[in-house]
Design an enzyme around this catalytic site. Structure first.
Site, PDB file in Angstrom:
ATOM      1  N   ARG A  15      31.240  44.242  37.657  1.00  0.00           N
ATOM      2  CA  ARG A  15      30.174  43.286  37.335  1.00  0.00           C
ATOM      3  C   ARG A  15      30.217  42.251  38.799  1.00  0.00           C
ATOM      4  NH1 ARG A  15      31.694  41.463  31.618  1.00  0.00           N
ATOM      5  NH2 ARG A  15      33.357  42.859  32.111  1.00  0.00           N
ATOM      6  N   ALA A 384      36.790  10.611  79.743  1.00  0.00           N
ATOM      7  CA  ALA A 384      35.644  11.055  79.019  1.00  0.00           C
ATOM      8  C   ALA A 384      35.526  12.496  79.846  1.00  0.00           C
ATOM      9  CB  ALA A 384      34.633  10.245  78.669  1.00  0.00           C
ATOM     10  N   SER A 409      37.211  10.189  84.333  1.00  0.00           N
ATOM     11  CA  SER A 409      36.296  10.918  83.802  1.00  0.00           C
ATOM     12  C   SER A 409      35.751  12.368  84.438  1.00  0.00           C
ATOM     13  CB  SER A 409      35.050  10.026  83.351  1.00  0.00           C
ATOM     14  OG  SER A 409      35.496   9.185  82.458  1.00  0.00           O
ATOM     15  N   ALA A 427      37.668   9.950  89.057  1.00  0.00           N
ATOM     16  CA  ALA A 427      36.867  10.647  88.173  1.00  0.00           C
ATOM     17  C   ALA A 427      36.271  11.635  89.069  1.00  0.00           C
ATOM     18  CB  ALA A 427      35.729   9.345  87.754  1.00  0.00           C
TER      19      ALA A 427
HETATM   20  C1  UD1 Z   1      40.052  42.366  27.639  1.00  0.00           C
HETATM   21  C2  UD1 Z   1      40.422  42.478  26.168  1.00  0.00           C
HETATM   22  C3  UD1 Z   1      39.497  41.483  25.249  1.00  0.00           C
HETATM   23  C4  UD1 Z   1      39.807  39.951  25.915  1.00  0.00           C
HETATM   24  C5  UD1 Z   1      39.625  39.873  27.106  1.00  0.00           C
HETATM   25  C6  UD1 Z   1      39.851  38.552  27.940  1.00  0.00           C
HETATM   26  C7  UD1 Z   1      40.765  44.823  25.751  1.00  0.00           C
HETATM   27  C8  UD1 Z   1      40.419  46.298  25.374  1.00  0.00           C
HETATM   28  N1  UD1 Z   1      40.028  43.691  25.743  1.00  0.00           N
HETATM   29  O1  UD1 Z   1      38.784  42.534  27.644  1.00  0.00           O
HETATM   30  O2  UD1 Z   1      39.817  41.501  23.979  1.00  0.00           O
HETATM   31  O3  UD1 Z   1      38.900  39.220  24.978  1.00  0.00           O
HETATM   32  O4  UD1 Z   1      40.325  41.173  27.876  1.00  0.00           O
HETATM   33  O5  UD1 Z   1      39.702  38.525  28.925  1.00  0.00           O
HETATM   34  O6  UD1 Z   1      41.804  44.802  26.420  1.00  0.00           O
HETATM   35  N2  UD1 Z   1      42.562  46.893  33.545  1.00  0.00           N
HETATM   36  C9  UD1 Z   1      43.347  47.911  34.142  1.00  0.00           C
HETATM   37  N3  UD1 Z   1      43.249  49.268  33.673  1.00  0.00           N
HETATM   38  C10 UD1 Z   1      42.347  49.702  32.853  1.00  0.00           C
HETATM   39  C11 UD1 Z   1      41.390  48.507  32.417  1.00  0.00           C
HETATM   40  C12 UD1 Z   1      41.506  47.383  32.561  1.00  0.00           C
HETATM   41  O7  UD1 Z   1      44.441  47.477  34.720  1.00  0.00           O
HETATM   42  O8  UD1 Z   1      42.195  50.936  32.767  1.00  0.00           O
HETATM   43  C13 UD1 Z   1      42.564  45.559  33.931  1.00  0.00           C
HETATM   44  C14 UD1 Z   1      41.548  44.887  34.350  1.00  0.00           C
HETATM   45  O9  UD1 Z   1      41.784  45.111  36.132  1.00  0.00           O
HETATM   46  C15 UD1 Z   1      41.355  43.534  34.054  1.00  0.00           C
HETATM   47  C16 UD1 Z   1      42.489  43.708  32.655  1.00  0.00           C
HETATM   48  O10 UD1 Z   1      42.836  44.893  32.630  1.00  0.00           O
HETATM   49  O11 UD1 Z   1      42.518  42.893  35.028  1.00  0.00           O
HETATM   50  C17 UD1 Z   1      41.317  43.461  31.445  1.00  0.00           C
HETATM   51  O12 UD1 Z   1      40.382  44.329  31.581  1.00  0.00           O
HETATM   52  P1  UD1 Z   1      38.966  44.278  31.367  1.00  0.00           P
HETATM   53  O13 UD1 Z   1      38.238  45.494  31.691  1.00  0.00           O
HETATM   54  O14 UD1 Z   1      38.360  43.193  32.327  1.00  0.00           O
HETATM   55  O15 UD1 Z   1      38.899  43.849  30.008  1.00  0.00           O
HETATM   56  P2  UD1 Z   1      37.816  42.881  29.288  1.00  0.00           P
HETATM   57  O16 UD1 Z   1      36.634  43.523  29.100  1.00  0.00           O
HETATM   58  O17 UD1 Z   1      37.514  41.693  30.001  1.00  0.00           O
END
Ligand code: UD1
Ligand code: CA
Length: 466
Positions: A15, A384, A409, A427
């Site tokens: 996103r 200057a 200057s 200058a």
């Molecule tokens: C997650 C939570 C959600 C919470 C929200 C808060 C889960 C399933 N959901 O959702 O309940 O309200 O965070 O911000 O945990 N990441 C990995 N590997 C992966 C997937 C994600 O390292 O396979 C990391 C992402 O880089 C990120 C973090 O985990 O830093 C959270 O992942 P993201 O996909 O942003 O989860 P949300 O949909 O925000």
């Protein structure tokens, strides 16, 4: 305290619409994931592990110095991300050791060290399997919802895409910040499946598993919902930046710094400011900048990795890697480039650029000058429009100016060249040879004068026209 931290930073962050991995995007000059790493260390956690994956080669350099890296090849969900780190913990301790494991998201940069600490303390006191931070949001869309039973006990977390209409109406959300009993966490994780709307292994499913095993789970509601703001889009990045800007500015105001309009002042996390400093609108202080007491900065100033002493006036100035001592005046419209040292009481005035030079005590470069690769003594005055010609097209050369020198200057000082103590340069001179102390150096053609020439000339021109 017996706690380690695990930071999830493997996701793509689609996103964001970016070639750069999400956690590498910066908030007030610091990458998102760095904010989370630093907060973990500030909470007193020495052992921090980071899960990287998507474009890991851009994330690794940001965190490799003070965290252990583990690669999640395919991003199969937050539960999977935690599980791939299991072997790291086994290697660290021989097996998964008892103690707390704080799990944080690399995209939630506003988390405070105090909160991490409070969650660890709460888990240690209660010996709960899991402490999860929650928040009540007016618009909870996108977050996992906290589902509580009739008795107020948390039952499970439901992700947006899996939520029924009733569940989606719940305003209490999962902040994505947890403190687990490490052993209980990995035990529960082995039971998490990917049978859900996104086909992912959800870390959040651990909650229900622990509960059904009869282990205690605590949902800790934060009093500051901005703290867990996740950055998933550019709009949320701007929102998070605003929260952090206000938090940092508030800290400095509480410590005795005046800001006319804090919304127009941006201060990086590592900047230090003494009390009785005044920051005018459109001021940016970045990197390891330090500002001494009594100094006024701005408006329209940007200082990076620059040290400023006491009682200075820094007006419309851009400075990088510069050192400014006490009672110095800069600007309006001064540009101090790396290696500039403005000694006490010196001045860099209007439309003045200085690079890799020392401007001695009380010396002044007031208007329209370029000074580069120069050592200048005390009480020098640069007229200057005077310039050091430090570059011959191939190499840079040095200019040395003694004490009490007066440069007229529009003078060109063609380096390498030196001007002795107390010398005067007339200058408009182009100085190519060294000037001895106390002498006058002049390089200009003799002035000639023709009496009554001007009016006769005009008459002649008019006659030609008519
Ligand atoms: C997650 C939570 C959600 C919470 C929200 C808060 C889960 C399933 N959901 O959702 O309940 O309200 O965070 O911000 O945990 N990441 C990995 N590997 C992966 C997937 C994600 O390292 O396979 C990391 C992402 O880089 C990120 C973090 O985990 O830093 C959270 O992942 P993201 O996909 O942003 O989860 P949300 O949909 O925000
Ligand atoms: Ca997120």
């Amino acid at each position: 305290m017996n706690a380690k931290a695990l930071i999830l930073a493997a996701g793509a962050g689609t996103r964001m619409k970016s070639d750069k991995p999400k956690v590498a995007h910066e908030m007030l000059g610091k990458p998102l994931v760095r904010w989370v790493v630093d907060a973990s260390h500030q909470a007193g956690i020495a052992q921090v592990v980071t899960v990287v994956g998507h474009k890991w080669e851009q994330v690794n350099p940001l965190v490799s110095a003070d965290t252990t890296l583990v690669l999640q090849d395919r991003q199969l969900g937050t539960g999977h991300a935690v599980n791939v780190a299991r072997e790291v913990f086994e290697q660290l301790d021989g097996s998964v050791a008892p103690g707390s494991l704080v799990v944080l998201s690399g995209d939630s940069p506003l988390v405070r060290p105090e909160t991490i600490r409070a969650m660890i303390d709460l888990r240690e006191q209660t010996q709960a399997a899991m402490v999860v931070l929650t928040m009540k949001l007016e618009d909870p869309f996108g977050y996992g919802r906290i589902i509580r039973g009739g008795d107020g006990q948390v039952l499970r977390i439901v992700e947006q895409k899996d939520a029924t209409a009733t569940e989606a109406a719940v305003k209490e959300c999962n902040a994505g910040l947890y403190c687990f009993d490490t052993q209980a966490l990995f035990e529960a994780l082995s039971q998490v499946s990917n049978q859900n709307a996104q086909g992912e292994y959800y870390l959040t499913d651990v909650l229900e598993i622990c509960r059904t095993q009869g282990r205690a789970v605590i949902a800790h509601v934060t009093d500051d919902p901005t703290e867990a703001l996740g950055v998933n889009s550019r709009a949320q990045l701007a929102q998070a930046t605003k929260v952090m800007q206000r938090r940092i500015n508030r800290r400095h105001m509480d410590a005795g710094v005046t800001m006319w309009d804090p919304d127009q002042v941006w201060i990086g996390p590592d900047v230090r400011i003494d009390q009785d400093v005044e920051l005018l609108p459109q001021t940016y202080l970045r990197g390891k900048t330090i500002i001494g007491s009594g100094t006024v900065i701005g408006p329209n100033s940007r200082l990076t990795d620059t040290t400023v002493g006491r009682d200075c006036i820094i007006d419309e100035t851009v400075a990088q890697d510069a050192r400014i001592d006490d009672q110095v005046t800069c600007g309006p419209r001064a540009y101090l480039r790396p290696g500039t040292h403005m000694c006490t009481g010196s001045k860099a005035g209007t439309h003045v650029e200085i690079k890799k030079s020392t401007i001695g005590e009380g010396s002044k470069v007031p208007h329209l000058s370029y000074i580069g690769d120069t050592t200048m003594g005390t009480n020098v005055n640069i007229g200057a429009g005077s310039i050091t010609c430090n570059y011959d097209g191939v190499s840079k050369h040095k200019t040395v100016i003694g004490d009490d020198v007066f440069v007229g200057s529009d003078t060109m000082l063609v380096a390498p060249v030196s001007i002795g103590d107390g010398a005067i340069v007339g200058a408009a001179s182009c100085i190519t040879k060294d000037v001895a102390p106390d002498s006058l150096a002049l390089e200009r053609t003799e002035q000639r004068e023709f009496a009554h020439w001007a009016s006769r000339h005009m008459e002649k021109l008019k006659a030609q026209r008519d």
